[in-house]
Design a protein around this motif. Sequence first.
Motif, PDB file in Angstrom:
ATOM      1  N   SER A 300       0.629  -1.281   0.041  1.00  0.00           N
ATOM      2  CA  SER A 300      -0.069  -0.125   0.016  1.00  0.00           C
ATOM      3  C   SER A 300       0.870   1.207   0.124  1.00  0.00           C
ATOM      4  CB  SER A 300      -1.085  -0.057   1.264  1.00  0.00           C
ATOM      5  OG  SER A 300      -0.164   0.323   2.527  1.00  0.00           O
ATOM      6  N   VAL A 301       0.313   2.340  -0.468  1.00  0.00           N
ATOM      7  CA  VAL A 301       0.830   3.623  -0.399  1.00  0.00           C
ATOM      8  C   VAL A 301      -0.068   4.613   0.009  1.00  0.00           C
ATOM      9  CG1 VAL A 301       1.813   5.383  -1.801  1.00  0.00           C
ATOM     10  CG2 VAL A 301       2.240   2.985  -2.558  1.00  0.00           C
ATOM     11  N   THR A 302       0.516   5.584   0.707  1.00  0.00           N
ATOM     12  CA  THR A 302      -0.330   6.562   1.528  1.00  0.00           C
ATOM     13  C   THR A 302       0.060   7.860   0.796  1.00  0.00           C
ATOM     14  OG1 THR A 302      -0.573   5.544   3.559  1.00  0.00           O
ATOM     15  CG2 THR A 302      -1.005   7.871   3.595  1.00  0.00           C
ATOM     16  N   TYR A 303      -0.620   8.624   0.224  1.00  0.00           N
ATOM     17  CA  TYR A 303      -0.464   9.843  -0.486  1.00  0.00           C
ATOM     18  C   TYR A 303      -1.166  10.965   0.272  1.00  0.00           C
ATOM     19  CZ  TYR A 303       0.785   7.210  -4.762  1.00  0.00           C
ATOM     20  OH  TYR A 303       1.009   6.263  -5.832  1.00  0.00           O
ATOM     21  N   ARG A 304      -0.640  12.289   0.186  1.00  0.00           N
ATOM     22  CA  ARG A 304      -1.060  13.470   0.650  1.00  0.00           C
ATOM     23  C   ARG A 304      -2.347  13.894  -0.446  1.00  0.00           C
ATOM     24  NH1 ARG A 304       2.972  17.400   2.095  1.00  0.00           N
ATOM     25  NH2 ARG A 304       4.326  15.712   2.084  1.00  0.00           N
ATOM     26  N   THR A 305      -3.469  14.432   0.052  1.00  0.00           N
ATOM     27  CA  THR A 305      -4.317  14.971  -1.194  1.00  0.00           C
ATOM     28  C   THR A 305      -4.240  16.371  -1.110  1.00  0.00           C
ATOM     29  OG1 THR A 305      -6.266  14.992   0.678  1.00  0.00           O
ATOM     30  CG2 THR A 305      -5.902  12.984  -0.361  1.00  0.00           C
ATOM     31  N   HIS A 306      -5.028  16.886  -2.104  1.00  0.00           N
ATOM     32  CA  HIS A 306      -5.184  18.263  -2.344  1.00  0.00           C
ATOM     33  C   HIS A 306      -6.663  18.758  -2.474  1.00  0.00           C
ATOM     34  CE1 HIS A 306      -0.520  18.384  -2.726  1.00  0.00           C
ATOM     35  NE2 HIS A 306      -0.726  17.309  -3.391  1.00  0.00           N
ATOM     36  N   PRO A 307      -6.649  20.120  -1.932  1.00  0.00           N
ATOM     37  CA  PRO A 307      -8.193  20.612  -2.398  1.00  0.00           C
ATOM     38  C   PRO A 307      -8.494  20.411  -3.980  1.00  0.00           C
ATOM     39  CG  PRO A 307      -6.835  22.160  -1.063  1.00  0.00           C
ATOM     40  CD  PRO A 307      -5.734  21.033  -1.421  1.00  0.00           C
ATOM     41  N   SER A 308      -9.814  20.309  -4.073  1.00  0.00           N
ATOM     42  CA  SER A 308     -10.341  20.015  -5.257  1.00  0.00           C
ATOM     43  C   SER A 308     -10.492  21.543  -5.897  1.00  0.00           C
ATOM     44  CB  SER A 308     -11.438  19.366  -5.457  1.00  0.00           C
ATOM     45  OG  SER A 308     -11.976  19.202  -6.823  1.00  0.00           O
TER      46      SER A 308
END
Length: 577
Positions: A300-308
Amino acid sequence: MTPLINIVTIRLSWLLSAVATLASPQCRCLYGQKCWPTPSDFSSLEAQISQPLIYPLPPASACYPTSDPSGNCTDVQTNQFNGNWRSNQSGSMQSPNFESFIFDNGSISACYLNTTLGVPCQQGCVPIIGVDARSVGDIQAGVRFAVEHNLRLAVKNTGHDYLGRSTARGSFLIWTHHLKNTTYNASFVPAGAPSVETYDAITLGAGVQWNEAYDAVQAQGRTLVGGVSEGGSVGSAGGWVLGGGHSAIAPAYGLGVDNVIEFNIVTSNGEYLTANSHTHADLFWALRGGGGGTYGIVTSVTYRTHPSVPLTAFYFAANSTNNETFNNLFAEFVRLHPNLSEAGFGGYAIVSSNGIGVFYIALNVTQAQANETVDPFLTFAQNLTSQGLDISIASTVPYLSFYSWYTEWYTPTFSAAPPVGSIDELASRLISRDTIEHNPEGIANAILALDGVVWHFVAGGAVSKVDPESTGLNPAWRKALAHVVWSTGWVEGTPASEIKQLRAALAQSLKNVTDLTGSSAYYNEASMFELNPQYTFFGSHYDKLKVIKNVYDPVGLFVVTEGVGSEDWDTSLNCRR
């Protein structure tokens, strides 16, 4: 632990690993050899895993009388070019040339969809047997079995691999495609980090594909740096990110490797590790750009997300039968890219010797701002219409989000991405900003001479602002603006002698471009026949990556084409040099 004890421990660990490596057989065990595990051995393995063992077949085998009678040839013919269908077949690669195998004498083992060729269906490069992994425990059992029996191991998710790294003739397969867990956490804390270190993040299992990942973050009102492909069939937590992970929105947020917070991985001793900036930081560094299939199996990989956020797309299409006119247009297009980079644009262009189609986007840029950036180029192009340039599209279009743009262009029924299911071998180069600024005409002439290039405008901006030493990625990415790819192909049944000639022509074209750009390339989309892959793909980071590789994979289980440590093996990657 005192420094002296620490040094002794490290040296003892290294000595034990070296002894184990020297004591192991020089060649991997392949199907058909006496060393191949017995039915009893495989039964013992099957008792340890959650699913029955799988027996991968080339997808076209359903079209042959000798195949399983339940095979549906019509299904194969209908879905030959469907990336999601192909990813659901354990024996399928997205480019079917990697399902075949060319022997030294020129004979070819393959299973062609074109049954009229009269060639029997054979296994080719498709693995013989494997584990359909649904859990970390399944992967651990498969890895330990491969080490115990000295097997050639292949690790596959979707089969999107232009180097053929996820398959191998006579091998044992670990198939991660069904690891589909997705977890969103607006306050994710990495393992070992202080509680105040939080991220708005999403954790994706190794089998999650980009269409699934984009749907998941859209449901949270967020966006994610990711790849594009027909139907979103590329894996989001495998080779894409391990090789760097380029994206149309990388100029805004960085490459895939710049957005990873944490990996979970199974190493060759069967150990399950978490790698981030706080624990196993050396492995975390290497996994971010140091190449897929090299250090272990990522679960598994955990990514940061960003505002849409909203965006504006720039679409342009033109062609001309007047070579001088089109050359002038394309040179101006190349010259425009530093300004486009400053304005936040990224995306893709498809270029032939006399035509171009551009699909660029810029996040948080209004239509008026986009027009201000591209209008000088459009004026230049309009002035060429009197010299034979035909402009079919020239517009900017606002979108509510990256998701709305992506779902318009990358659906299975209408896609701006090159199709899968066709025989395809690539060559590629990174083009630096400096080269574009100082020699746009030279770059333009070299690209047009290839008569078929995908121009990936996926660097610059945020990509260039990351410390080159902060990840294992080739430092050349931090100076690049574009990644260009071109290819060769052939029809099923083409003799090996003709394939050799086509490869030679591709190699010559690569040399011609290299003379202008230098030899750096993106590992995931590149030639299988680079003269110096260690430098081309990893640059000055190679020696450090090799040290880390030997720490976490001392037995050399994970060996792939042109990957870290591959130079220690022969061209078949089955026997040590």
